[in-house]
Each structure stands twice: as C-alpha cells, then as structure tokens.
Design an enzyme around this catalytic site. Structure first.
Site, PDB file in Angstrom:
ATOM      1  CE  LYS A  20      -4.385  -2.302   2.382  1.00 11.50           C
ATOM      2  NZ  LYS A  20      -3.815  -3.062   2.505  1.00 11.50           N
TER       3      LYS A  20
ATOM      4  CG  ASP B  58       5.782   9.304   0.933  1.00  6.40           C
ATOM      5  OD1 ASP B  58       6.236  10.871   0.098  1.00  6.40           O
ATOM      6  OD2 ASP B  58       6.006   9.436   2.083  1.00  6.40           O
TER       7      ASP B  58
HETATM    8  O1  S5P Z   1      -9.825  -3.014   2.033  1.00 10.48           O
HETATM    9  C1  S5P Z   1      -8.701  -3.762   1.950  1.00 10.48           C
HETATM   10  C2  S5P Z   1      -7.628  -3.880   1.532  1.00 10.48           C
HETATM   11  C3  S5P Z   1      -6.706  -4.700   1.869  1.00 10.48           C
HETATM   12  S1  S5P Z   1      -5.459  -4.813   0.738  1.00 10.48           S
HETATM   13  N1  S5P Z   1      -9.051  -4.434   3.174  1.00 10.48           N
HETATM   14  C4  S5P Z   1      -8.895  -5.782   3.527  1.00 10.48           C
HETATM   15  O2  S5P Z   1      -8.517  -5.990   4.279  1.00 10.48           O
HETATM   16  N2  S5P Z   1      -7.111  -5.546   3.390  1.00 10.48           N
HETATM   17  C5  S5P Z   1      -6.085  -6.692   3.366  1.00 10.48           C
HETATM   18  O3  S5P Z   1      -7.074  -8.127   2.829  1.00 10.48           O
HETATM   19  C6  S5P Z   1      -5.584  -6.156   4.685  1.00 10.48           C
HETATM   20  O4  S5P Z   1      -4.515  -5.886   5.067  1.00 10.48           O
HETATM   21  C7  S5P Z   1      -5.575  -8.224   5.134  1.00 10.48           C
HETATM   22  O5  S5P Z   1      -3.734  -8.354   5.014  1.00 10.48           O
HETATM   23  C8  S5P Z   1      -6.679  -8.864   4.072  1.00 10.48           C
HETATM   24  C9  S5P Z   1      -7.905  -9.596   5.153  1.00 10.48           C
HETATM   25  O6  S5P Z   1      -7.563 -10.140   5.772  1.00 10.48           O
HETATM   26  P1  S5P Z   1      -9.139 -10.854   7.174  1.00 10.48           P
HETATM   27  O7  S5P Z   1      -7.830 -12.419   7.584  1.00 10.48           O
HETATM   28  O8  S5P Z   1      -9.365 -10.212   7.267  1.00 10.48           O
HETATM   29  O9  S5P Z   1      -9.529 -11.904   5.615  1.00 10.48           O
END
Ligand code: S5P
Length: 260
Positions: free
Chosen positions: A94, A97
């Site tokens: 992510k 910057d």
């Molecule tokens: O909007 C987002 C974007 C990302 S990349 N919401 C998210 O949850 N993520 C990522 O997806 C978050 O950083 C984590 O690594 C993963 C979701 O994990 P979970 O355990 O909730 O399925």
C-alpha cells in the site's frame, strides 16, 4: 445489465500487461480465483502455509513488514514455493507517498520488494506520481500494480469520486497498473482485474472495522475477479480443507456467471 461474461482464458488473451496475462492464465489453469492473505509474523510459518495452501490459489498476498524473521533466504524459498505451485506473489505494501519516496521504498531497504513481488498496490491519494515512481522500476522488471479504489473497512473514505479517479489513473497508466483492490467491479474493461479483500464464509466483520462478504456475493453480485481471504483460512481448524472450500466457492460463482 446482464451481459455475457468473458472467461479468464479469453481475458488473458486480451491482456497486454504481462502480469495480468499470467494471472488470468493461472486462474484458468488452476481453476482458482482465490488469493490467500498469509498474515502471520513468522517466516517459517508463512512458508509452511504457502506450501500447504499453494495448490489451491492463484495468488499469495503477503505483509512482509510484519515478519519477525525476514531474510534473503526466506525470499528465495518463497519464490521456489511460488514456482512449485504456480502462484504469483502480491506484497500488500500500500504505497502512499510521493513518487521519489515510493520508488526507494520499492527497490531498497530491508525488503527490496521489487526483486520478488510480482504485484504491489498503491493508494492514489498522492496523485499519479505514486504510480510514476513505482513504474520506473516496475515496468522494466515486468511487475504489476493494483490501485486501491475502495476498501473493505467501515468508514472508508475511498468512495464516489475518489474511486472514479482511481479508474482514470489506472487507464492512464495501464502499462503498469493491472487492476484494483475494490469491493465491486469498477470498470467493464476486461483487461483490468478486480480483487476484493473482506471475504469470509459466515463472518460479518472483526472488532477493528473489517467487514466481510461471502465469495458468492463478491463474485456473483459484485463482479470481482479474485477473492482475497486471510483469517477465514488462517484461523480455520483445517486450513487446507478450508482453502479448498473457498477455492470451490469462488470458482463455482465464476462459472455460474460465465454460463449465464
Ligand atoms: O480494503 C482492504 C484492502 C486490503 S489489501 N481491506 C483489507 O482487509 N485488505 C487486506 O486484506 C488486509 O490488510 C488483510 O491483509 C487482508 C484481509 O484479511 P482478513 O483476515 O480480514 O481476511
């Protein structure tokens, strides 16, 4: 509007982006639209999960900055596992910057992300400079970038015009940008791939703002291409069996779409 869906194979053929082409091909060959978010803090544990779950996924998503024991040896092993099971690696960094800073964050430091991650992602809040910085080294190395058009978390500010701006930036930088992190389809251009986190069977969210939808909701209703699952697999009693379950749920939803 119900229109005939293109298959992953057809979309691979349309792609000029090398990473998008490769990912659609893997999704077709492995019959998987599942990305596993392996959010663990031990490199050894991460590698074990990658080897166990690898056969069922098209993509492994990492957060290497949470590892307690990151090393070059870990990178070498991760790459070998990706090759063995034919999945791509997505470092969920992510970037957010100015171009010059993200460029350095991409190629140097402890992690040297550009050396091993096929895919990274970026917030568009800095404007297109963030993409230009990353693409300077990303394009020559045939890497891909996803723009964060929407987020799964409660109260996210990435909505409306912000999301529309992400699509425009993707279109203007499609030599490097291959798609989106989103919660639903953002464009009909079949070359862009839509990936949605916030996926779990039977969960609604966590205590820190995460919100979940089921694989079928994400693929059939919201028209995303890749489902990203973390704790739904990680915390399951049998992670391998559960990964298979998510693979089938996601792919079945896709096949239902293509048959319509
Ligand atoms: O909007 C987002 C974007 C990302 S990349 N919401 C998210 O949850 N993520 C990522 O997806 C978050 O950083 C984590 O690594 C993963 C979701 O994990 P979970 O355990 O909730 O399925």
């Amino acid at each position: 509007k119900q229109k005939k869906m293109l298959t992953y194979q057809q979309r691979a053929a349309l792609c000029t982006h090398p990473v998008a082409k490769r990912l659609f091909t893997i999704m077709h060959e492995k019959r998987s639209n599942l990305a596993f978010s392996v959010d663990v803090t031990s490199a050894t544990q991460l590698l074990q999960f990658a080897d166990d779950i690898g056969p069922y996924i098209c993509l492994l998503k990492t957060h290497v900055d949470i590892l307690e024991d990151f090393s070059q040896d870990f990178v070498t092993r991760l790459q070998a596992t990706a090759k063995k099971h034919n999945f791509l690696i997505f470092e969920d960094r992510k970037f957010a910057d100015i171009g010059q800073t993200v460029l350095k964050q991409y190629i140097s430091g402890l992690y040297r992300i550009c050396d091993w991650a096929h895919i990274v992602n970026a917030h568009i809040v800095p404007g297109p400079g963030v993409i230009h910085g990353l693409s300077k080294v990303g394009v020559p190395k045939e890497r891909g970038c996803l723009l964060i058009g929407q987020m799964s978390s409660q109260g996210s500010l990435a909505t409306g015009e912000y999301t529309t701006a992400a699509v425009k930036m993707a279109e203007e930088n499609s030599n490097f940008v291959m798609g989106f992190i989103c919660q639903g389809s953002l464009t009909d251009d079949p070359r862009f791939i839509h990936m949605a986190p916030g996926v779990q069977l039977g969960g609604s969210g966590d205590q820190l703002g995460q919100q979940y939808n089921s694989p079928a909701q994400m693929v059939t209703e919201k028209r995303v291409d890749v489902i990203i699952v973390g704790r739904g697999i990680l915390n399951a009693e049998d992670p391998v069996a559960t990964a298979k379950l998510y693979q089938h749920a996601g792919f079945e939803a896709y096949e239902n779409l293509s048959n319509n």
